[in-house]
Design a protein around this motif. Sequence first.
Motif, PDB file in Angstrom:
ATOM      1  N   TRP A 124      61.209  71.889  10.979  1.00  0.00           N
ATOM      2  CA  TRP A 124      60.095  72.227  11.875  1.00  0.00           C
ATOM      3  C   TRP A 124      58.990  72.873  11.053  1.00  0.00           C
ATOM      4  O   TRP A 124      59.203  73.908  10.438  1.00  0.00           O
ATOM      5  N   LEU A 126      55.152  74.558  10.773  1.00  0.00           N
ATOM      6  CA  LEU A 126      54.068  75.226  11.476  1.00  0.00           C
ATOM      7  C   LEU A 126      52.922  75.425  10.496  1.00  0.00           C
ATOM      8  O   LEU A 126      53.142  75.822   9.354  1.00  0.00           O
ATOM      9  N   THR A 140      52.596  73.924  15.702  1.00  0.00           N
ATOM     10  CA  THR A 140      53.591  73.013  15.144  1.00  0.00           C
ATOM     11  C   THR A 140      52.900  71.744  14.685  1.00  0.00           C
ATOM     12  O   THR A 140      52.182  71.100  15.453  1.00  0.00           O
TER      13      THR A 140
END
Length: 153
Positions: A124, A126, A140
């Motif tokens: 993930w 960001l 994100t």
Amino acid sequence: MELKRIIALIIFFFYSSSVFGDFVFPSKTLKPQDVLKIQLEALKNNDIPRNDFGIEQTWIFAHPNNKKVTGPFPKFRIMLYSESYRILIGHFSHEFKLITSFPNKYVYGVKIMTPEKKLFLYEWHLEKGKEKNCNECWFTSVVSNPIDQGNSI
């Protein structure tokens, strides 16, 4: 120090929820891990307080450049229900760990446990972005396809 930030995040989340119609919005005060927590909790509890609330909360923190690719919210919603991402909706639990960071980008490893006790891993990302109401806020930018780790039991 960490406890103070967690308490501040909880207060911010509940205050924002009551003032802004349940959603938390990008803010310069939110750290990358705060944004990730907000999104994961929202997806875990997707249909509270209403259907697909979690997906919409996640959409709010999608990087502005991603919104150009994923299209408007209805298209993003369909993408979240696809095979790769539906695992996130209504998941049983989650954990995350920082993999690497740069001044404008953080990358986390995210473990998702399904209600059936299957474990999946996501990467993930960001990144800071500019949005009309929040320059230099965290959003994100990438969520990988899941890596199936099998049953956890």
